[in-house]
Design a protein around this motif. Sequence first.
Motif: not given
Length: 684
Positions: A27-39, A127-130, A169-173
């Motif tokens: 859910v969190i990742g796809f929210t970030a994906l949607v926000v990125a797509m809106l930009r 997870q890759s988006t985050l 990037y590495f730590v998050t993933r």
Amino acid sequence: MTDPTDTRDTGPRVGTPLWGYLAGITVIGFTALVVAMLRLDASGVAGLARTPLFWVLAVLVVLGELRPVMVSSATAVGGTYPSTMFTFAVLLHLGLPVAVLMQAVAVIINGVVTRKSWHRVMFNIAQSTLALTAAAVVLGTFGIVPSPATPWVPAGNDLLAIALAGIAYFVTRATLVSGAVALHERRSIMRVLKVTVGPQGLVYTGLLGLAPLVVVVMSHSPGLVPLFVAPLAAVYFTATLSMRRDHQALHDELTGLPNRKMLIVSTEEALAEARQDERVGLFLLDLDRFKEVNDTLGHPVGDRLLQLIAHRLTHSVRPGDVVARLGGDEFAVLLPSIRDAHAAREVAARLRAALTEPVRLEGMTFDLDGSVGIALYPDHAPDFELLLQRADVAMYLAKEGRTGVELYQADKDRNSPERLTLLGDLRRAIDNRELRLHYQPKVGLAGGDVQGVEALLRWRHPVHGMIAPSEFVPLAEQSYLMRQLTAYVIEEALEQAAAWWHTGLRVQISVNISARDLLASALPEQLEVGLARYGLPPAAIQLEVTERILTGDQAYTQETIKALATLGVPLALDDFGTGYSSLIRLQRLAVSEVKIDASFVRRIAESEDDYRIVRSIVDLVRSLGLRSVAEGVESDDVALRLAEMGCDVGQGWLFCHPMPAPDAAAWLRERMGAEVEYEVSSSA
């Protein structure tokens, strides 16, 4: 190299911690994906899509997502996708929206091609988006916000920003993936991170470090970007070769399951991480009637059956449990965390249920079964070797009692700490060939002619001196060493028989085997191979079995006995007379000789009861057309009484003490003569 223990495509049950974690990150990742797509600047992307560079990068990202660079065969470590380099380069040059879009499309294509489950695909996109978002946030703090309209090209003074973005990037993933692995396998996340960070950190450093160079090249000469595929291919094939070697060293070639070496490592890790309120379980599982498949349909079909069994077992345990193949039809299962003995029995019951499902191969249906022995840490043993040994004791009890599953019970195990130490010494003695066979003749009571020899196992311990067989043979019989000990004695007996037979001394050597040996389907095959190797007929060796196999259930031993009879190897029944319940069943066993227990023979001169017992046995054996052998003959009076009642052969100190092979050979040549061939039998 498909790993049959990989159960990550099995969807988590709703409401479990793993389900909650995957759902939350998705859910969190796809929210970030949607926000990125809106930009995303649609006009800028449309213009970018008309350039060859866009499609070159898109193809490289997709191709890089199809096959990971594997640096370890451990499930927790996993692989690192080469697409990381190109995706990070897109992030640096064209911005977050284009990077996450390319990455999401590549992950979806990967899921379709490799047939990943939908929940894994969704989680990987998230997870890759985050991870890309975390890197973009770091770049933003340095004022770096690229877009298709304003591409960014790094310079030398941007190294700090790029390095920190790469670390984010590495730590998050790594953290997100390790959390999923830890919940899936019921392991500590710190343990998963410890295993993961080292191997994957090196690969990520190389891939992320090359990304700025890709940006510089694409900004000046886009046509040269595909050249980065060459070093990636070299890294990929080098890592794959190294991983393949690692996999071969730690896994069974036939089934792909972990082997004994990896099981030891996994068990030691589990013991080190064990909490006080939980147990570590080790199961030993042996298939019943597996030999029927090999004998009926051949070894290739038997191999396919083992692969099927491996698949069933791995999908009958929990994620994180380890199923290993120790060899032949013997498997082990490690439960790194188990609540108590009752929970362990439930897992064992699931394993047996999976095994008892009918198997259809080559148009035929087979009903298999298995026996499972359970040992728990710290209840039953403090380390791997003792856990395995005690699981083996429990498995043998399950097989012997036909109960299917048995938990180790100290009161049914004759192994004291001192004897367990002796077990380790015995294993080394077998490996170093320190055991020896001595030979005691058997003499005809009617004419005094030599009827054979009995081989007696001897062990001179380097510290404790001579150790009686009664001390170490029962110990081996209750452990995993019995098959190894029997194989050792058979090999020694065959070698000695060959030395005697090929020099004109026709001595038939028989080896004492336990009921457990008759449960091993490999015994007839071992004998057949050994006889062929030494150029001996089947009659060159005889096997002695104890009377207690008649008083127990012969369902499992009967097939081996039939195979031995078909091979032509004669059988003798040892220590007869200690169980009257077996008298009516004697004729059901294909033996040619019956040995009367020494405890009765020694007292026939003083005890009328023992005299009547021995005489009854001799009469019974004669009526069945078998040869009777009296053990423990130590006086002329006993020998005379045995001869009067019609006993065929006597054995004991009256005739000769056990001798080493050279002394026995000299004694036999003197008594037998060079021109006469005799029928000889011995026992180990």
